[in-house]
Write an enzyme that holds these catalytic residues in place. Structure first.
Site, PDB file in Angstrom:
ATOM      1  N   HIS A  43      -1.787  11.035  -3.324  1.00  0.00           N
ATOM      2  CA  HIS A  43      -3.185  11.407  -3.107  1.00  0.00           C
ATOM      3  C   HIS A  43      -3.538  11.050  -1.662  1.00  0.00           C
ATOM      4  O   HIS A  43      -4.130  10.008  -1.391  1.00  0.00           O
ATOM      5  CB  HIS A  43      -4.089  10.666  -4.091  1.00  0.00           C
ATOM      6  CG  HIS A  43      -5.505  11.165  -4.104  1.00  0.00           C
ATOM      7  ND1 HIS A  43      -6.265  11.220  -5.248  1.00  0.00           N
ATOM      8  CD2 HIS A  43      -6.314  11.611  -3.110  1.00  0.00           C
ATOM      9  CE1 HIS A  43      -7.463  11.689  -4.954  1.00  0.00           C
ATOM     10  NE2 HIS A  43      -7.518  11.926  -3.661  1.00  0.00           N
ATOM     11  N   GLU A  70      -2.614  15.371  -5.015  1.00  0.00           N
ATOM     12  CA  GLU A  70      -4.014  15.318  -5.400  1.00  0.00           C
ATOM     13  C   GLU A  70      -4.887  15.198  -4.154  1.00  0.00           C
ATOM     14  O   GLU A  70      -4.471  14.610  -3.154  1.00  0.00           O
ATOM     15  CB  GLU A  70      -4.297  14.092  -6.280  1.00  0.00           C
ATOM     16  CG  GLU A  70      -3.516  14.028  -7.563  1.00  0.00           C
ATOM     17  CD  GLU A  70      -3.856  12.784  -8.360  1.00  0.00           C
ATOM     18  OE1 GLU A  70      -3.553  12.773  -9.565  1.00  0.00           O
ATOM     19  OE2 GLU A  70      -4.423  11.821  -7.784  1.00  0.00           O
ATOM     20  N   HIS A 190      -6.072   7.881 -14.497  1.00  0.00           N
ATOM     21  CA  HIS A 190      -6.988   6.885 -13.956  1.00  0.00           C
ATOM     22  C   HIS A 190      -7.140   5.714 -14.919  1.00  0.00           C
ATOM     23  O   HIS A 190      -7.676   5.857 -16.010  1.00  0.00           O
ATOM     24  CB  HIS A 190      -8.376   7.448 -13.622  1.00  0.00           C
ATOM     25  CG  HIS A 190      -9.064   6.632 -12.543  1.00  0.00           C
ATOM     26  ND1 HIS A 190      -8.918   6.909 -11.206  1.00  0.00           N
ATOM     27  CD2 HIS A 190      -9.856   5.551 -12.615  1.00  0.00           C
ATOM     28  CE1 HIS A 190      -9.611   6.036 -10.490  1.00  0.00           C
ATOM     29  NE2 HIS A 190     -10.180   5.199 -11.327  1.00  0.00           N
TER      30      HIS A 190
END
EC number: 2.6.99.2
Length: 237
Positions: A43, A70, A190
């Protein structure tokens, strides 16, 4: 079996804290796959405080499983993804100064923009996933946008599970049922951990992939990376 994609941002954070190339991000990515990990997630953020854009390019030749990038689809991120052409791009509505992801997309408010982004990535052969909260309207909106997958934002589940409230899974089950009906693939991520991953997996129908970074790397400090990767794989069977 649900696939495990390991987010290696925290490896980059550790490397950057000291300078140099220890730990070696590319070697860690290769080892995670050798240990059985079925994908690598990164990410990158505009300030490159952990994953650098060059890391993303270098990993292209290392990741032979599934490569997931991401991020918020702003200009430099879009250019990076189109250059690399990973297996999957996950669109996340991060503010520039966000410490970590903290909300899913409003797929109704941002429908036009997300549709444009999804179509651009799909034209380049990149599977798309949109980060969403377990809200039925947002999932319906994701379907209309044309994405192949959604990624359920699981912070709320993890928090409730940690408090002993297993009913925190309920909105995610309802969301997954709808996604299956709409023929949307389901990813999740998450705050998933060894403590809660098996319960989540057992209750979410059609869960294709989980992306886990912070917890997995933290657990590996005590238990070892090879061991932890395989503990996740066992729980995801």
């Amino acid at each position: 079996m649900t696939k495990l994609s390991v987010n290696i941002n925290k490896i980059a954070t550790l490397r950057n804290a000291r300078g140099g190339n220890v730990p070696d991000l590319l070697l860690v990515a290769a080892d995670i796959q050798r240990f059985g990990g079925q994908g690598i997630t990164i990410h990158p953020r505009p300030d490159e405080r952990h994953i650098r854009y060059q890391d993303a390019r270098d990993l292209k030749d290392v990741v032979h499983t599934e490569y997931n990038i991401e991020g918020n689809p702003e200009g430099s991120f879009i250019d990076l993804v189109l250059q690399i052409k990973p297996t999957q791009v996950t669109l996340v509505p991060d503010a520039i100064d966000a410490i970590t992801s903290n909300a899913g997309w409003d797929t109704l408010k941002h429908a036009s923009y997300l549709t444009e982004m999804v179509q651009e990535f799909q034209r380049n052969g990149i599977r798309t996933s949109i980060f969403v909260d377990p809200v039925l309207e947002m999932i319906e909106g994701a379907k209309k946008i044309g994405t192949e997958r959604i990624e359920l934002y699981t912070e709320a589940f993890a928090h409730q599970y940690g408090l002993g409230n297993k009913n925190g899974i309920d909105p995610y089950v309802t969301a997954a049922v709808l996604a299956n009906e709409l023929d949307l693939g389901i990813n999740a991520g998450h705050d998933l951990s060894l403590d809660n991953i098996q319960f989540f997996k057992q209750n979410i129908p059609g869960l294709l992939e989980v992306s886990i970074g912070h917890a997995l790397i933290s657990e590996a400090i005590y238990l070892g990376l090879d061991n932890v990767v395989n503990m996740y794989l066992h729980k995801l069977k």
